[in-house]
Design an enzyme around this catalytic site. Sequence first.
Site, PDB file in Angstrom:
ATOM      1  N   ILE A 105       2.836  -2.310 -12.011  1.00 35.95           N
ATOM      2  CA  ILE A 105       1.737  -2.640 -12.984  1.00 35.95           C
ATOM      3  C   ILE A 105       0.458  -2.077 -12.491  1.00 35.95           C
ATOM      4  CG2 ILE A 105       1.262  -4.771 -11.667  1.00 35.95           C
ATOM      5  CD1 ILE A 105       1.210  -6.051 -14.636  1.00 35.95           C
ATOM      6  N   CYS A 106      -0.203  -1.883 -13.491  1.00 35.89           N
ATOM      7  CA  CYS A 106      -1.944  -1.715 -13.759  1.00 35.89           C
ATOM      8  C   CYS A 106      -1.966  -0.336 -12.484  1.00 35.89           C
ATOM      9  CB  CYS A 106      -2.514  -2.564 -13.022  1.00 35.89           C
ATOM     10  SG  CYS A 106      -4.523  -2.427 -13.036  1.00 35.89           S
ATOM     11  N   GLY A 107      -2.849  -0.249 -11.491  1.00 38.22           N
ATOM     12  CA  GLY A 107      -3.237   1.020 -10.866  1.00 38.22           C
ATOM     13  C   GLY A 107      -1.952   1.432  -9.996  1.00 38.22           C
ATOM     14  N   THR A 109       0.704   2.161 -11.436  1.00 39.05           N
ATOM     15  CA  THR A 109       1.461   2.844 -12.247  1.00 39.05           C
ATOM     16  C   THR A 109       0.798   4.496 -11.892  1.00 39.05           C
ATOM     17  OG1 THR A 109      -0.054   2.972 -13.926  1.00 39.05           O
ATOM     18  CG2 THR A 109       2.249   1.307 -14.068  1.00 39.05           C
ATOM     19  N   ALA A 156       4.016  -1.712 -16.324  1.00 39.04           N
ATOM     20  CA  ALA A 156       3.223  -2.280 -17.465  1.00 39.04           C
ATOM     21  C   ALA A 156       1.757  -1.963 -17.099  1.00 39.04           C
ATOM     22  CB  ALA A 156       3.720  -4.011 -17.071  1.00 39.04           C
TER      23      ALA A 156
END
Length: 204
Positions: A105-107, A109, A156
Amino acid sequence: MNTTADKPVHLAVYDTLADWETGHATAQLARTGHEIRTVGPSTSPVRSVGGLRIQPDLTLDDLRPEDSALLILPGADLWDTSDDLAPFARTARAFLDAGVPVAAICGATAGLAREGLLDDREHTSAVSFYLAATGYAGGGRYIEADAVTDGPLITAGPTEPVAFAREILRLLGVYEGEVLDAWYRLFHDSDPAAYGVLENAGAL
């Protein structure tokens, strides 16, 4: 509902981790019988962006895909400000190569994008241009969605911890169908009707 798990779920922890992004997932997994183990760069404590001090249960070097049900990678400032977390992305590659799920999720990714893990998989993140800045080759597989599952990989954006958790619960078979939908509606939409569905299913 799956109330037991043969293998633990591993939550990556590192300095500046975004502590709000994985709480729904880990709390619900723990409540339904999954052991949660934290894995850090070392066994030295780390501190989240919210100031929480976390003592890792094991080191990344000691983590093997065959000993895990899932690796969860939260966002962190360090994903974009240094190469310190690159070893976690390389571990994600080992997990996916072994067919063991990874949820980022977030960074995180962006870390997977730099590792080349999103080039051939459908995925999402905060926004498409955030990942494009990594120079990865997977822009054509980017999907504008709260969360995306492609095989054993979940991605996400930072504003979707509930959708992120929903995909994890689905992938591990914790909830499905009407119950999974009700869980999402309760925690994402504050839908009071969902409470009754979950109560009747023994999912609260």
